[in-house]
Design a protein around this motif. Structure first.
Motif, short mmCIF file in Angstrom:
data_model
loop_
_atom_site.label_atom_id
_atom_site.label_comp_id
_atom_site.label_asym_id
_atom_site.label_seq_id
_atom_site.Cartn_x
_atom_site.Cartn_y
_atom_site.Cartn_z
N ILE A 79 0.91 -1.13 -0.03
CA ILE A 79 -0.06 0.16 0.01
C ILE A 79 0.83 1.40 0.11
O ILE A 79 0.67 2.37 -0.76
CB ILE A 79 -1.00 -0.21 1.01
N VAL A 80 1.99 1.09 0.98
CA VAL A 80 2.85 2.45 0.72
C VAL A 80 3.53 2.55 -0.48
O VAL A 80 3.68 3.69 -1.11
CB VAL A 80 4.06 2.31 2.02
N GLY A 81 3.89 1.45 -1.25
CA GLY A 81 4.65 1.50 -2.37
C GLY A 81 3.65 2.10 -3.45
O GLY A 81 4.19 3.00 -4.61
N LEU A 82 2.15 1.83 -3.54
CA LEU A 82 1.20 2.27 -4.50
C LEU A 82 1.15 3.66 -4.25
O LEU A 82 0.92 4.50 -4.91
CB LEU A 82 -0.11 1.38 -4.26
N LEU A 88 9.96 5.67 -9.29
CA LEU A 88 9.12 4.69 -9.98
C LEU A 88 9.38 3.34 -9.88
O LEU A 88 8.69 2.28 -9.54
CB LEU A 88 8.42 5.06 -11.30
N ALA A 89 10.74 2.93 -10.23
CA ALA A 89 11.28 1.73 -10.55
C ALA A 89 11.29 0.98 -9.00
O ALA A 89 11.01 -0.09 -8.73
CB ALA A 89 12.78 1.83 -11.09
N VAL A 90 11.71 1.96 -8.17
CA VAL A 90 12.06 1.54 -6.57
C VAL A 90 10.63 1.22 -5.98
O VAL A 90 10.38 0.02 -5.27
CB VAL A 90 12.65 2.41 -5.86
N ALA A 91 9.76 1.91 -6.49
CA ALA A 91 8.17 1.90 -5.85
C ALA A 91 7.71 0.43 -6.23
O ALA A 91 7.04 -0.17 -5.67
CB ALA A 91 7.45 3.03 -6.04
N VAL A 92 7.76 0.39 -7.73
CA VAL A 92 7.28 -0.74 -8.36
C VAL A 92 8.09 -2.11 -7.64
O VAL A 92 7.41 -3.22 -7.64
CB VAL A 92 7.53 -0.74 -9.96
N GLY A 93 9.17 -2.02 -7.49
CA GLY A 93 10.11 -3.17 -6.70
C GLY A 93 9.58 -3.31 -5.50
O GLY A 93 9.41 -4.49 -4.87
N VAL A 94 9.29 -2.17 -4.50
CA VAL A 94 8.49 -2.29 -3.13
C VAL A 94 7.19 -3.10 -3.38
O VAL A 94 6.77 -4.14 -2.48
CB VAL A 94 8.44 -0.93 -2.55
N VAL A 95 6.47 -2.61 -4.29
CA VAL A 95 5.15 -3.20 -4.55
C VAL A 95 5.12 -4.88 -4.82
O VAL A 95 4.50 -5.77 -4.32
CB VAL A 95 4.24 -2.60 -5.39
N GLY A 96 5.90 -4.89 -5.83
CA GLY A 96 6.26 -6.33 -6.03
C GLY A 96 6.79 -7.50 -5.13
O GLY A 96 6.02 -8.42 -4.85
N PHE A 97 7.78 -6.87 -4.55
CA PHE A 97 8.28 -7.85 -3.32
C PHE A 97 7.14 -8.00 -2.34
O PHE A 97 7.09 -9.02 -1.83
CB PHE A 97 9.32 -7.05 -2.83
N SER A 98 6.52 -6.83 -1.87
CA SER A 98 5.59 -6.89 -0.85
C SER A 98 4.53 -7.83 -1.21
O SER A 98 3.90 -8.77 -0.37
CB SER A 98 5.18 -5.64 -0.42
N LEU A 99 3.99 -7.89 -2.39
CA LEU A 99 2.87 -8.88 -2.75
C LEU A 99 3.31 -10.27 -2.76
O LEU A 99 2.70 -10.97 -2.37
CB LEU A 99 2.31 -8.41 -4.22
#
Length: 73
Positions: free
Chosen positions: A16-19, A40-51
């Protein structure tokens, strides 16, 4: 040695924080800046790893890794 992955609730919170990071950067900053693409690349990585950590079969568990073979054999 232990490898501890995030719990399911903390992984969902991380997603959620990454989104939120993605939404903020898309709304507030121009896409022509190189830093925006890094963000954006880091945030997408955070979302992907978290999910992955939240919903993978073995994504949220404590894993024990043996450094040496057990003695006594």
């Amino acid at each position: 040695m232990y490898r501890i992955k995030p719990s399911k609730p903390s992984a969902v919170f991380g997603a959620i924080v990454g989104l939120a990071m993605i939404v903020v950067v898309l709304v507030r900053f121009p896409l022509r800046e190189p830093f925006v693409w890094l963000w954006l690349a880091v945030a997408v990585g955070v979302v992907g790893f978290s999910l992955w950590a939240a919903f993978a079969k073995r994504g949220a568990e404590k894993v024990v890794v043996e450094d040496r073979p057990p003695s006594g054999s």
